[in-house]
Design a protein around this motif. Structure first.
Motif, short mmCIF file in Angstrom:
data_model
loop_
_atom_site.label_atom_id
_atom_site.label_comp_id
_atom_site.label_asym_id
_atom_site.label_seq_id
_atom_site.Cartn_x
_atom_site.Cartn_y
_atom_site.Cartn_z
N ASN A 1 0.81 -1.22 0.00
CA ASN A 1 0.00 0.00 0.00
C ASN A 1 0.84 1.27 0.00
N SER B 1 -0.26 3.90 -2.67
CA SER B 1 -0.91 5.04 -2.02
C SER B 1 0.02 6.23 -1.81
N HIS C 1 6.11 11.98 -0.52
CA HIS C 1 5.93 10.69 0.16
C HIS C 1 7.19 9.84 0.03
N SER D 1 2.06 5.75 10.48
CA SER D 1 0.96 6.07 11.39
C SER D 1 0.43 7.46 11.11
N SER D 2 1.35 8.39 10.81
CA SER D 2 0.92 9.76 10.51
C SER D 2 0.17 9.84 9.19
N TRP D 3 0.37 8.85 8.34
CA TRP D 3 -0.34 8.78 7.06
C TRP D 3 -1.59 7.90 7.15
N ASP D 4 -1.87 7.41 8.34
CA ASP D 4 -2.99 6.48 8.57
C ASP D 4 -2.85 5.20 7.75
N ILE D 5 -1.61 4.71 7.66
CA ILE D 5 -1.33 3.47 6.95
C ILE D 5 -0.75 2.46 7.94
N ALA D 6 -1.31 1.27 7.97
CA ALA D 6 -0.79 0.22 8.85
C ALA D 6 0.55 -0.28 8.34
#
Length: 361
Positions: A68, A72, A78, A98-103
């Motif tokens: 991802n 993403s 990025h 985490s700051s990108w809301d990605i696991a």
């Protein structure tokens, strides 16, 4: 910071590694899944060199990459941010995601590092596909790996089909060692012999043409049309996209006073009918495009004139797969006057497009 190359998937990387390092000849670690992951990750962070601005990477760069991120986190910002975090440690990567809301779901565990470095990257470096940072010892934990820029060029997603094959061939001939180049050539020649289109010439000899629909059409012309149409057919030359001159009968051409050079406007095939006054047949095999239209005929007649072949001794045939095939439906209307058309699925027939004689009135 050098400009970043287009992001690629692990699947594309794996596919190209197999084409460059076929497993019939090379260590399978060169085209393994983790090797493909390494190529995709290094391209993502811009680790391509060498050069003054080269971004150097560690094996962990590939281990911590994930699907991802490739799909993403695709902006230059990025990619630079992720690469910098990877240089600072796993915790920094996790915090950034985490700051990108990605696991954080990394591709490989940390204990895969030695496998990537020793079984993949060292082999790629030995084959001139990777470079290492000058002055950094092999025992150092500092980032020191990058893809060779000429090798990274082979993973441009816009390279496809014949262009990709040509780029890989050029890279093999330019950058591989002699022994590795011999391995690659052996596999390529074996594949060609297995998949090639075998054509029986009028004299009974057999030639191999590169696989493809155009070669099948040429096979039909030589084996089906020529024996029906020509009194004493001779195949003088065949030009293929990959090799230009796949077959050239130098002795007969010299006897006939004809010179063929790659730089000239070559037809797909040149046949000679030794019966009667002798006729040179210019053949174009059309699978996608390229019939003998008015402009093409004029150019070919100029070529013939340069070989001291008079126009009355030159005839033209455009060969198609079928009257129902798309290329025939589109381009039959463009055939030049006084040229023939032939269809592989109806070998006993041909068409002639010619002006009606005044004598018929």
């Amino acid at each position: 910071m050098p400009s970043l190359r287009p992001i690629i998937s692990r699947e594309l990387a794996a596919e190209r590694l197999l084409k460059i390092f076929p497993r019939e000849a090379f260590d399978t670690n060169l085209s393994s899944p983790i090797s493909a992951a390494g190529v995709a990750a290094l391209i993502y962070v811009g680790a391509v060199g060498p050069g003054p601005d080269t971004v150097w990477a560690r094996p962990s760069t590939a281990l911590w990459m994930q699907e991802n991120i490739l799909y993403s986190a695709t902006t230059e910002e990025h990619r630079i941010s992720w690469g910098k975090a990877a240089m600072r440690g796993r915790e920094k990567v996790a915090a950034l995601l985490s700051s990108w809301d990605i696991a954080f779901e990394q591709w490989y565990a940390q204990d895969s590092r030695e496998s990537l470095r020793d079984d993949s990257w060292n082999l790629l470096r030995a084959n001139n596909a990777m470079v290492t940072r000058p002055g950094v010892k092999t025992t150092s934990s500092a980032a020191r790996w990058a893809l060779a820029d000429h090798f990274a060029d082979l993973f441009d997603p816009t390279l496809e089909a014949d262009d990709l094959d040509a780029a890989i061939t050029t890279w093999i001939e330019t950058h591989m060692t002699t022994s590795a180049r011999a391995k690659a050539m052996a596999v390529r020649d074996h594949a060609r012999a297995t998949d090639a289109v075998k054509v029986t010439f009028p004299d009974g000899s057999v030639r191999l043409l590169e696989r493809g629909h155009a070669s099948l059409i040429l096979k039909g012309v030589i084996e089906e049309w020529a024996p029906r149409k020509l009194h004493t057919p001779l195949v003088l030359a065949i030009s293929e996209p990959g090799e230009k001159q796949a077959y050239v009968d130098e002795q007969r051409l010299q006897t006939l006073g004809v010179i063929i050079a790659v730089s000239q406007l070559l037809p797909d095939a040149l046949l000679f009918d030794a019966g009667g006054n002798g006729t040179f047949w210019v053949i174009e095999a059309v699978h996608t495009d390229g019939p003998i239209d008015v402009e093409r005929k004029a150019q070919l007649l100029e070529w013939a004139a340069a070989q001291h072949i008079p126009a009355y001794q030159v005839a033209f045939l455009t060969a198609f797969e079928s009257r129902n095939a798309g290329p025939a439906k589109r381009r039959l209307k463009d055939l030049a006057p006084d040229t023939f058309a032939w269809f592989r699925d109806e070998p006993a027939f041909e068409l002639l497009w010619t002006e009606i004689s005044d004598a018929a009135r």
